[in-house]
Design an enzyme around this catalytic site. Structure first.
Site, PDB file in Angstrom:
ATOM      1  N   TYR A 239     -14.406  15.818  13.766  1.00 24.80           N
ATOM      2  CA  TYR A 239     -13.151  16.615  13.808  1.00 24.80           C
ATOM      3  C   TYR A 239     -13.739  17.885  12.547  1.00 24.80           C
ATOM      4  CZ  TYR A 239     -10.066  15.753  17.525  1.00 24.80           C
ATOM      5  OH  TYR A 239      -9.878  15.171  18.720  1.00 24.80           O
TER       6      TYR A 239
ATOM      7  N   TYR B  54     -11.490  -4.427  13.592  1.00 24.32           N
ATOM      8  CA  TYR B  54     -11.000  -3.803  12.501  1.00 24.32           C
ATOM      9  C   TYR B  54     -12.115  -2.883  11.803  1.00 24.32           C
ATOM     10  CZ  TYR B  54      -8.315  -2.942   8.235  1.00 24.32           C
ATOM     11  OH  TYR B  54      -7.626  -2.461   7.162  1.00 24.32           O
TER      12      TYR B  54
ATOM     13  N   HIS C 202       4.139  -8.713   3.708  1.00 23.32           N
ATOM     14  CA  HIS C 202       5.070  -9.307   4.726  1.00 23.32           C
ATOM     15  C   HIS C 202       4.833 -11.007   4.377  1.00 23.32           C
ATOM     16  CE1 HIS C 202       6.498 -10.828   8.418  1.00 23.32           C
ATOM     17  NE2 HIS C 202       7.073  -9.544   8.564  1.00 23.32           N
TER      18      HIS C 202
ATOM     19  N   THR D 184      -5.595   1.439  18.245  1.00 23.75           N
ATOM     20  CA  THR D 184      -4.770   1.797  17.241  1.00 23.75           C
ATOM     21  C   THR D 184      -5.857   2.725  16.196  1.00 23.75           C
ATOM     22  OG1 THR D 184      -3.179   0.171  17.091  1.00 23.75           O
ATOM     23  CG2 THR D 184      -3.196   1.706  15.320  1.00 23.75           C
TER      24      THR D 184
ATOM     25  N   PHE E  94       3.438  -1.938   4.207  1.00 21.13           N
ATOM     26  CA  PHE E  94       3.248  -2.603   2.711  1.00 21.13           C
ATOM     27  C   PHE E  94       2.762  -1.223   1.851  1.00 21.13           C
ATOM     28  CE2 PHE E  94      -0.431  -4.208   0.015  1.00 21.13           C
ATOM     29  CZ  PHE E  94       0.088  -4.176  -1.143  1.00 21.13           C
TER      30      PHE E  94
ATOM     31  N   LEU F 163       1.744  12.759  19.204  1.00 19.84           N
ATOM     32  CA  LEU F 163       2.854  12.932  18.632  1.00 19.84           C
ATOM     33  C   LEU F 163       2.758  14.649  18.467  1.00 19.84           C
ATOM     34  CD1 LEU F 163       5.499  11.910  16.833  1.00 19.84           C
ATOM     35  CD2 LEU F 163       3.822  11.811  14.805  1.00 19.84           C
TER      36      LEU F 163
HETATM   37  O1  LIG Z   1      -5.214 -18.318   2.721  1.00 24.07           O
HETATM   38  C1  LIG Z   1      -6.181 -17.980   2.454  1.00 24.07           C
HETATM   39  C2  LIG Z   1      -6.380 -16.570   2.934  1.00 24.07           C
HETATM   40  C3  LIG Z   1      -7.585 -16.015   2.448  1.00 24.07           C
HETATM   41  N1  LIG Z   1      -8.632 -16.691   1.849  1.00 24.07           N
HETATM   42  C4  LIG Z   1      -9.838 -16.180   1.510  1.00 24.07           C
HETATM   43  O2  LIG Z   1      -9.505 -15.186   0.547  1.00 24.07           O
HETATM   44  C5  LIG Z   1     -10.307 -14.063   0.747  1.00 24.07           C
HETATM   45  C6  LIG Z   1      -9.591 -12.751   0.867  1.00 24.07           C
HETATM   46  O3  LIG Z   1      -9.004 -12.810   2.138  1.00 24.07           O
HETATM   47  P1  LIG Z   1      -8.010 -11.632   2.660  1.00 24.07           P
HETATM   48  O4  LIG Z   1      -7.550 -12.090   4.136  1.00 24.07           O
HETATM   49  O5  LIG Z   1      -6.977 -11.281   1.493  1.00 24.07           O
HETATM   50  O6  LIG Z   1      -8.759 -10.228   2.717  1.00 24.07           O
HETATM   51  P2  LIG Z   1     -10.053 -10.013   3.296  1.00 24.07           P
HETATM   52  O7  LIG Z   1     -10.907  -9.608   1.822  1.00 24.07           O
HETATM   53  O8  LIG Z   1     -10.778 -10.810   4.176  1.00 24.07           O
HETATM   54  O9  LIG Z   1      -9.899  -8.612   4.017  1.00 24.07           O
HETATM   55  C7  LIG Z   1      -9.186  -7.713   3.537  1.00 24.07           C
HETATM   56  O10 LIG Z   1     -10.154  -6.701   3.051  1.00 24.07           O
HETATM   57  C8  LIG Z   1      -9.836  -5.293   2.686  1.00 24.07           C
HETATM   58  C9  LIG Z   1      -8.699  -4.531   3.346  1.00 24.07           C
HETATM   59  O11 LIG Z   1      -9.000  -3.655   4.065  1.00 24.07           O
HETATM   60  C10 LIG Z   1      -7.794  -5.726   4.414  1.00 24.07           C
HETATM   61  O12 LIG Z   1      -6.683  -5.630   3.558  1.00 24.07           O
HETATM   62  C11 LIG Z   1      -8.414  -7.052   4.782  1.00 24.07           C
HETATM   63  O13 LIG Z   1      -9.023  -6.882   5.772  1.00 24.07           O
HETATM   64  C12 LIG Z   1     -11.497 -14.312   1.871  1.00 24.07           C
HETATM   65  O14 LIG Z   1     -12.481 -14.824   1.456  1.00 24.07           O
HETATM   66  C13 LIG Z   1     -10.519 -15.385   2.680  1.00 24.07           C
HETATM   67  O15 LIG Z   1     -11.352 -16.204   3.504  1.00 24.07           O
HETATM   68  C14 LIG Z   1      -8.207 -18.106   1.252  1.00 24.07           C
HETATM   69  O16 LIG Z   1      -9.274 -18.743   0.855  1.00 24.07           O
HETATM   70  N2  LIG Z   1      -7.303 -18.635   1.774  1.00 24.07           N
END
Ligand SMILES: O=c1ccn([C@@H]2O[C@H](COP(=O)(O)OP(=O)(O)O[C@H]3OC[C@@H](O)[C@H](O)[C@H]3O)[C@@H](O)[C@H]2O)c(=O)[nH]1
Length: 394
Positions: A219, A205, A241, A152, A73, A123
């Site tokens: 480094y 993560y 996605h 990763t 993305f 790489l």
């Molecule tokens: O369907 C959903 C998905 C998520 N959420 C909530 O929405 C908030 C944001 O959730 P996301 O999954 O979009 O993202 P998060 O903030 O948890 O994590 C993100 O943080 C920063 C980036 O580095 C990453 O892309 C990702 O890890 C969370 O509180 C989650 O519980 C919902 O309420 N419903």
């Protein structure tokens, strides 16, 4: 023009066949053939495909740039910017969450190369700059195979730092606001050390990125590698996605399909979202700056998740309900970047208003749904902590 050359070649071939000892005609044919082939090679890409416009950069200004995760993305938008700025871009991706579709418009361009490779393996290429973005980024994706996420971010980062050291390249690490965990300091500035549960479901993560930062500075100190660290806050935009599982794509897809918007917990937790083009501009500015310490890149406009649900529902003009589901474990309760450092040292701040970015993203997902409808299968967004079967590690 080519027709005349074909005629000339045929004429010369006939003359050689008539007199097989005529070596000067033979030489002429070979030279002419080389010329024709070269011309076909130069002309054929522009016949078969039109690329987005690319600036011309002199040899001195043109950089060889590696983007790991460049088909993902954020990576694919960064690829677009660097290609259009006139650089030579090599994208490395293992296509776990990245897609060829995101960069297919560059395939065949002389400045572009796409390599199917996993950064967990070393790489060997020659580059001037490395944007190291490779890692699943959405919570459902990175929790899907925590061991792979750890590999990763640890082995993958070591490999890229090793490469940077060998070829004298500068490396920018795409770190994350997740290094601050469930923060006790609000808003989060770069001095804050964070509040991460090291054994929770997000640790693969959060801790993976924290140790990746540690590796960068090891480094830098020990080997003199030039590093840049971007702590990226929540980002959204086209090319997320359909199965990403993050809140913006989930809510938009649910609203567009008339399904309930799934709010985890009470929806009182907060986030601040930046549009992807703002992030990409910030990454490039940071890479080309002299700031080696971490820099937050995010939009400081903070909202509760429930507010987001309502806003997206109204922008889509959807009659979807809002459904409250159990809260996700260790979900950060408040998050907003302090971006004073980026403003002061990079002259950077987000410029795309939230609603404008959301409208563009809604258009993108509408087109994706149409595309999927024409191709029978519409994937549903994944739930927060999906884990079916036993994922493989590698
Ligand atoms: O369907 C959903 C998905 C998520 N959420 C909530 O929405 C908030 C944001 O959730 P996301 O999954 O979009 O993202 P998060 O903030 O948890 O994590 C993100 O943080 C920063 C980036 O580095 C990453 O892309 C990702 O890890 C969370 O509180 C989650 O519980 C919902 O309420 N419903």
């Amino acid at each position: 023009m080519l027709k005349i050359k074909e005629y000339t070649v045929r004429h010369l071939v006939a003359s050689v066949l008539a007199n097989q000892k005529d070596s000067s005609s033979l030489r002429q044919i070979i030279l002419l053939m080389v010329h024709v082939v070269r011309e076909i090679c130069l002309l054929s890409p522009s016949f078969s495909q039109k690329y987005p416009p690319v600036k011309f950069l002199s040899e001195k200004d043109r950089k060889r740039i590696l983007i790991t995760g460049g088909a993902g993305f954020v990576g694919s938008h960064l690829t677009d910017k660097l290609m259009m700025d006139g650089h030579e871009v090599t994208v490395v991706d293992n296509f776990f969450t990245g897609r060829k579709r995101n960069v297919e418009h560059w395939i065949g361009h002389e400045n572009f190369e796409l390599i199917n490779h996993d950064v967990v393996e070393p790489l060997y290429i020659e580059v001037d700059q490395i944007y190291h973005l490779a890692s699943p980024a959405s919570p459902p994706n990175y929790m899907y195979n925590p061991i792979k996420t750890l590999k990763t971010n640890t082995i993958g980062t070591l490999n890229m730092l090793g490469l940077a050291k060998r070829v004298g390249a500068r490396l920018l690490l795409a770190s994350t606001s997740e290094v601050y965990g469930d923060p006790e300091v609000h808003p989060q500035n770069e001095e804050y050390w964070g509040h991460v549960n090291p054994i929770g479901p997000r640790a693969c993560y959060d801790e993976g990125k924290r140790v990746a930062e540690t590796m960068c500075y090891a480094y830098m100190k020990q080997e003199g590698v030039e590093v840049r660290v971007a702590r990226i806050f929540n980002t959204f935009g086209s090319r997320m996605h359909m199965n990403d599982g993050r809140v913006v794509s989930n809510f938009i897809l649910q609203a567009l399909q008339g399904e309930p918007l799934t709010v985890y917990g009470t929806g009182s937790q907060t986030r601040a979202f930046q549009y992807v083009s703002d992030l990409v501009n910030g990454l490039v500015l940071l890479m080309n700056s002299n700031i080696s310490s971490p820099v937050n890149l995010g939009n400081p406009e903070e909202h509760t998740i429930l507010e987001f649900a309502r806003l997206i529902k109204s922008l889509v003009v959807s009659r979807s309900q809002i459904q409250f589901l159990p809260e996700a474990q260790d979900d950060p309760q408040r998050r907003r970047p302090d971006i004073r450092k980026a403003k002061m040292m990079l002259g950077w701040e987000p410029v795309v208003p939230l609603e404008e970015g959301l409208n563009k993203t809604i258009q993108y997902f509408s087109r994706e749904l149409e595309h999927q409808a024409n191709n029978q299968y519409i994937p549903k967004p994944k739930a927060a902590r999906m884990k079916k079967g036993r994922p493989r590690h590698n």
